[in-house]
Design a protein around this motif. Structure first.
Motif, PDB file in Angstrom:
ATOM      1  N   UNK A   1       0.819  -1.215   0.000  1.00  0.00           N
ATOM      2  CA  UNK A   1       0.000   0.000   0.000  1.00  0.00           C
ATOM      3  C   UNK A   1       0.852   1.264   0.000  1.00  0.00           C
ATOM      4  N   UNK A   2       2.120   1.127   0.348  1.00  0.00           N
ATOM      5  CA  UNK A   2       3.018   2.290   0.301  1.00  0.00           C
ATOM      6  C   UNK A   2       3.204   2.793  -1.119  1.00  0.00           C
ATOM      7  N   UNK A   3       2.846   1.949  -2.110  1.00  0.00           N
ATOM      8  CA  UNK A   3       2.950   2.375  -3.506  1.00  0.00           C
ATOM      9  C   UNK A   3       1.774   3.244  -3.930  1.00  0.00           C
ATOM     10  N   UNK A   4       0.742   3.344  -3.080  1.00  0.00           N
ATOM     11  CA  UNK A   4      -0.451   4.104  -3.427  1.00  0.00           C
ATOM     12  C   UNK A   4      -0.335   5.535  -2.951  1.00  0.00           C
ATOM     13  N   UNK A   5      -0.832   6.465  -3.767  1.00  0.00           N
ATOM     14  CA  UNK A   5      -0.840   7.874  -3.410  1.00  0.00           C
ATOM     15  C   UNK A   5      -2.190   8.491  -3.733  1.00  0.00           C
ATOM     16  N   UNK A   6      -2.292   9.799  -3.534  1.00  0.00           N
ATOM     17  CA  UNK A   6      -3.554  10.499  -3.785  1.00  0.00           C
ATOM     18  C   UNK A   6      -4.012  10.333  -5.225  1.00  0.00           C
ATOM     19  N   UNK A   7      -3.053  10.168  -6.146  1.00  0.00           N
ATOM     20  CA  UNK A   7      -3.412  10.025  -7.561  1.00  0.00           C
ATOM     21  C   UNK A   7      -4.115   8.702  -7.853  1.00  0.00           C
ATOM     22  N   UNK A   8      -4.078   7.760  -6.903  1.00  0.00           N
ATOM     23  CA  UNK A   8      -4.708   6.456  -7.117  1.00  0.00           C
ATOM     24  C   UNK A   8      -6.075   6.347  -6.446  1.00  0.00           C
ATOM     25  N   UNK A   9      -6.494   7.395  -5.753  1.00  0.00           N
ATOM     26  CA  UNK A   9      -7.742   7.321  -4.996  1.00  0.00           C
ATOM     27  C   UNK A   9      -8.932   7.045  -5.908  1.00  0.00           C
ATOM     28  N   UNK A  10      -8.981   7.685  -7.084  1.00  0.00           N
ATOM     29  CA  UNK A  10     -10.117   7.481  -7.968  1.00  0.00           C
ATOM     30  C   UNK A  10     -10.208   6.030  -8.422  1.00  0.00           C
ATOM     31  N   UNK A  11      -9.059   5.387  -8.660  1.00  0.00           N
ATOM     32  CA  UNK A  11      -9.072   3.970  -9.041  1.00  0.00           C
ATOM     33  C   UNK A  11      -9.633   3.111  -7.908  1.00  0.00           C
ATOM     34  N   UNK A  12      -9.269   3.448  -6.675  1.00  0.00           N
ATOM     35  CA  UNK A  12      -9.785   2.701  -5.528  1.00  0.00           C
ATOM     36  C   UNK A  12     -11.287   2.928  -5.397  1.00  0.00           C
ATOM     37  N   UNK A  13     -11.722   4.175  -5.576  1.00  0.00           N
ATOM     38  CA  UNK A  13     -13.144   4.494  -5.487  1.00  0.00           C
ATOM     39  C   UNK A  13     -13.923   3.759  -6.577  1.00  0.00           C
ATOM     40  N   UNK A  14     -13.350   3.699  -7.788  1.00  0.00           N
ATOM     41  CA  UNK A  14     -14.016   2.983  -8.885  1.00  0.00           C
ATOM     42  C   UNK A  14     -14.185   1.504  -8.540  1.00  0.00           C
ATOM     43  N   UNK A  15     -13.117   0.905  -7.984  1.00  0.00           N
ATOM     44  CA  UNK A  15     -13.193  -0.506  -7.590  1.00  0.00           C
ATOM     45  C   UNK A  15     -14.190  -0.699  -6.445  1.00  0.00           C
ATOM     46  N   UNK A  16     -14.239   0.264  -5.531  1.00  0.00           N
ATOM     47  CA  UNK A  16     -15.193   0.230  -4.413  1.00  0.00           C
ATOM     48  C   UNK A  16     -16.620   0.235  -4.953  1.00  0.00           C
ATOM     49  N   UNK A  17     -16.876   1.097  -5.953  1.00  0.00           N
ATOM     50  CA  UNK A  17     -18.213   1.168  -6.553  1.00  0.00           C
ATOM     51  C   UNK A  17     -18.603  -0.174  -7.175  1.00  0.00           C
ATOM     52  N   UNK A  18     -17.645  -0.789  -7.903  1.00  0.00           N
ATOM     53  CA  UNK A  18     -17.934  -2.061  -8.572  1.00  0.00           C
ATOM     54  C   UNK A  18     -18.228  -3.174  -7.572  1.00  0.00           C
ATOM     55  N   UNK A  19     -17.690  -3.056  -6.351  1.00  0.00           N
ATOM     56  CA  UNK A  19     -17.866  -4.108  -5.342  1.00  0.00           C
ATOM     57  C   UNK A  19     -19.114  -3.923  -4.486  1.00  0.00           C
ATOM     58  N   UNK A  20     -19.801  -2.790  -4.632  1.00  0.00           N
ATOM     59  CA  UNK A  20     -20.984  -2.537  -3.812  1.00  0.00           C
ATOM     60  C   UNK A  20     -22.096  -3.525  -4.151  1.00  0.00           C
TER      61      UNK A  20
END
Length: 727
Positions: free
Chosen positions: A194-213
């Motif tokens: 997770x140390x490889x993740x930054x603010x620029x990756x938040x939208x990708x995480x949010x997109x994956x979160x949406x798909x998992x709902x």
């Protein structure tokens, strides 16, 4: 856990591999045993020094103990086993590897909980980097499940503390405590990756979160949020309000669209604490502050802009509030989208604008009150534009929506812009998106309309996509706001045949390119599959859906529970989650053997044998209904589920299944019938080659159908030019 950390008696017992009474005995009888602090904890380095001279006796010596080993040695071994991975000890993970990382957890929420962990890591790294660094250096009390969950709890606690300090609700971080890792090393690895993740990756995480709902829950797709913000957020934006926070995506889109967010006041209301928390974290990671309130604290605000994607047809907090605008508008019925519309209008100040996602039916509903509200919006020049969006933009739901742009009451004869963007969607990763090109077309149509409004000189709109309509043309018995009605009526045939042929030429170009791709793909898989054939039952579990008597239709719900996939949901090789029936949770638990997993293949076993579909991650945990068969591959290293689906679509398999079905009085196939089908089983690489080629051939069919549609329209337009007449 560092050597300067303080430990409890229980933690010391686990580190030293002894019982808690043994630690109590050391404290009471041991000479010079270190004294605890006021909190009852002991300094680890002092205790370790004291235990260095206490040998582990032979009768209780374990496999890892040396003959002269001490209890201090045991503590050092426990600490070493739980030590963090050193930076540089392995190659940096790719983004795909990080997003695919998983810790064990609850089956129903595991994907979401892991994505929240990733979001938490970014949150802590960006807001409190020193706390994040400290978490990576902690030594849990043991290396197994207890220590692993202790470490996850410390991460959650640090995030909750940070959120509260910034005035944000911490509810979303409770998801971390549902994770159930079995070993500290797995949590360590997760933290390091997770140390490889930054603010620029938040939208990708949010997109994956949406798909998992789960079904019925969704965020506003990024393309829709960006469209709303890009249309109305301009240099006049001083404050933005979202009355139904989902993940903060509308407010972050407003920040992206604003020329400067330094003086932009962000406000929002959350219907539940998780939405409040997720939105707050999303904004804080980006360095934005916002006033986010729970629904029971919502009050009237005056803002320059409103961005809203409220729920439709369900109970919500807006139904519990007095309807604003009573002097201008009649009160809409409960659960009506117009309650949200009137609320958004009531929040606007001066020359402000609101962009609201609305259901298509709101544009032409025959409900007397809703029709009166539409008429008032026109009479008072409050409706500025209506944009029809493509269906399928929302994860797991093939529904259409539209966007209404509204102003405060104005004087003057202002026209309305209608944009029909329903055909501008593109398929990407199994779902519909409004790509950047399409989004720019819609934004440009709206901006061009605004430019005309500034000088009160409007164009007619873009042919076949938009129309500028006088208010008098909108007011009718129905007072319809449906863009398709106005765009079709205002469309004009091309001015000359060259323009017409140019459009058709582009379609032929696409067909020729697709034809070339299809020829190459067909050549790649031209040779017959000479691999050995095996019965499907040898490589798959074939299972029929639950009996109707176990969950009759009168025991199913439309509002809450686990979705049930039925035959009509299988369309074009995928599951379209529309008009779902739900199984109550307590009944679904008793039907767990009928749950779906990603990669399962579903096919119809009664009635019309429609093409099969592959289950994706969004349908994980759903149930299959009575009239379906589930094929679950035993080993995906041997059989690719998509190759299996392609085989079941083939003429050979369909004819065989029709033979089985024709032998019965009610036309159905059994699990045993399907299990007896013989499937060619080439190498996995060959299977991938076949499925890729068949996908290209499917695309050729789609492009050819589009050509027929364009050619037909071209012929009709030529006829219209020749003979005239209404279109």
């Amino acid at each position: 856990m560092t050597m300067e950390q303080r430990v409890t008696r229980a933690e010391l017992a686990r580190l030293a591999g002894v019982s808690r009474p043994a630690v109590t005995s050391w404290i009471k009888t041991g000479r010079d045993f270190p004294r605890s602090g006021s909190d009852g904890r002991f300094l680890l380095t002092e205790v370790t020094n004291w235990l260095a001279s206490r040998r582990v006796h032979g009768s209780i010596r374990g496999a890892g103990d040396r003959a002269e080993g001490s209890y201090a040695d045991r503590i050092w071994r426990s600490l070493a086993a739980a030590a963090p991975t050193m930076p540089g000890s392995r190659p940096a993970p790719t983004l795909a590897e990080v997003l695919s990382m998983r810790l064990p957890g609850d089956g129903a929420t595991g994907d979401i909980d892991n994505l929240v962990f990733m979001l938490t890591a970014v949150f802590l790294r960006t807001r409190v980097p020193h706390a994040w660094a400290g978490l990576r250096d902690l030594y849990p009390p043991d290396v197994g499940a207890v220590g692993a969950r202790w470490l996850v709890d410390r991460v959650a606690t640090a995030a909750e503390r940070t959120a509260r300090r910034h005035g944000m609700h911490p509810a979303v971080f409770a998801a971390l405590r549902r994770l159930m890792p079995e070993h500290v090393s797995r949590v360590r690895e997760f933290l390091v990756q997770c140390s490889a993740l930054g603010a620029e990756h938040v939208q990708l995480i949010i997109n994956a979160y949406e798909a998992a709902l789960p079904a019925g829950a969704f965020l506003t797709p990024q393309t829709v949020a960006s469209l709303l913000a890009e249309m109305i957020i301009d240099e006049t934006a001083r404050s933005v309000y979202d009355p139904f926070l989902r993940g903060g995506e509308l407010l972050t889109a407003a920040v992206d669209a604003a020329a400067s967010s330094e003086d932009l006041c962000l406000r929002g209301v959350g219907s539940d604490t998780t939405a409040l928390s997720l939105a707050g974290v999303n904004l804080l990671i980006r360095g934005e502050k916002a006033v986010l309130l729970p629904a029971d604290q919502a009050h009237r605000v005056q803002v320059t802009h409103v961005l809203a994607n409220p729920p439709f047809g369900v109970d919500s907090w807006i139904d519990e509030r007095p309807v604003p605008g009573g002097a201008l508008f009649p009160a809409p019925p409960p659960r009506s989208a117009f309650r949200w519309l009137l609320h958004c209008l009531d929040q606007l100040s001066g020359e402000g604008r609101a962009a609201i996602v609305m259901p298509p039916a709101a544009a032409f509903s025959v409900n007397t009150i809703e029709r009166k509200i539409r008429r008032e919006l026109i009479d008072r020049a409050m409706l500025e534009a209506v944009i029809a969006l493509p269906s399928g933009l929302y994860a797991g739901a093939d529904v259409a929506t539209s966007v209404w742009i509204l102003r405060r009451e104005r004087s003057g004869d202002w026209p309305v812009l209608f944009v029909d963007a329903a055909s501008l969607g593109r398929q990407r990763d199994g779902r519909t998106v409004l790509d950047e090109t399409a989004r720019k077309r819609v934004v440009q149509a709206y901006r061009s309309f605004l430019s005309g409004s500034a000088v009160e000189q409007w164009n007619d709109g873009e042919r076949n996509m938009s129309a500028v309509v006088d208010r008098s043309s909108v007011i009718s018995d129905r007072c319809s706001f449906n863009p398709a009605e106005y765009v079709i009526n205002r469309s004009k045939p091309p001015s000359d045949s060259d323009d017409l042929r140019a459009v058709l030429h582009q379609s032929y170009d696409r067909v020729l390119r697709s034809y070339g791709d299809a020829n190459r793909s067909a050549a790649d898989v031209a040779r017959p599959l000479t691999a050995q054939t095996v019965p499907l039952k040898d490589v798959c579990e074939v299972k029929a859906g639950f009996r109707y008597s176990r969950l009759p239709s009168d025991q199913r719900s439309r509002t809450e529970g686990i979705p049930i996939v039925m035959p009509h949901h299988l369309r074009n090789g995928r599951i379209e989650a529309t008009d779902l029936r739900l199984a109550p949770k307590e009944k679904a638990d008793r039907l767990s053997s009928y749950e779906l997993k990603a990669g399962d293949v579903l096919c119809v076993r009664t009635g019309a044998l429609t093409p099969p579909a592959v289950v994706d991650t969004r349908q994980r945990g759903w149930l299959m209904s009575t009239n379906l068969l589930r094929l679950r591959v035993h080993d995906t290293g041997l059989l690719d589920p998509y190759y299996l689906c392609a085989y079941l679509r083939s003429i050979a398999a369909r004819e065989e299944m029709k033979t089985f079905a024709g032998a019965t009085a009610t036309a159905y196939v059994t699990a045993a019938d399907v299990g007896a089908l013989m499937i060619p089983l080439p190498s996995l690489d060959r299977q991938h080659e076949v499925t890729a080629a068949l996908h290209v051939l499917d695309q050729e069919v789609v492009v050819a159908r589009d050509l027929v549609s364009v050619a037909t329209a071209a012929r009709d337009a030529t006829e219209h030019r020749l003979f005239g007449g209404a279109r």
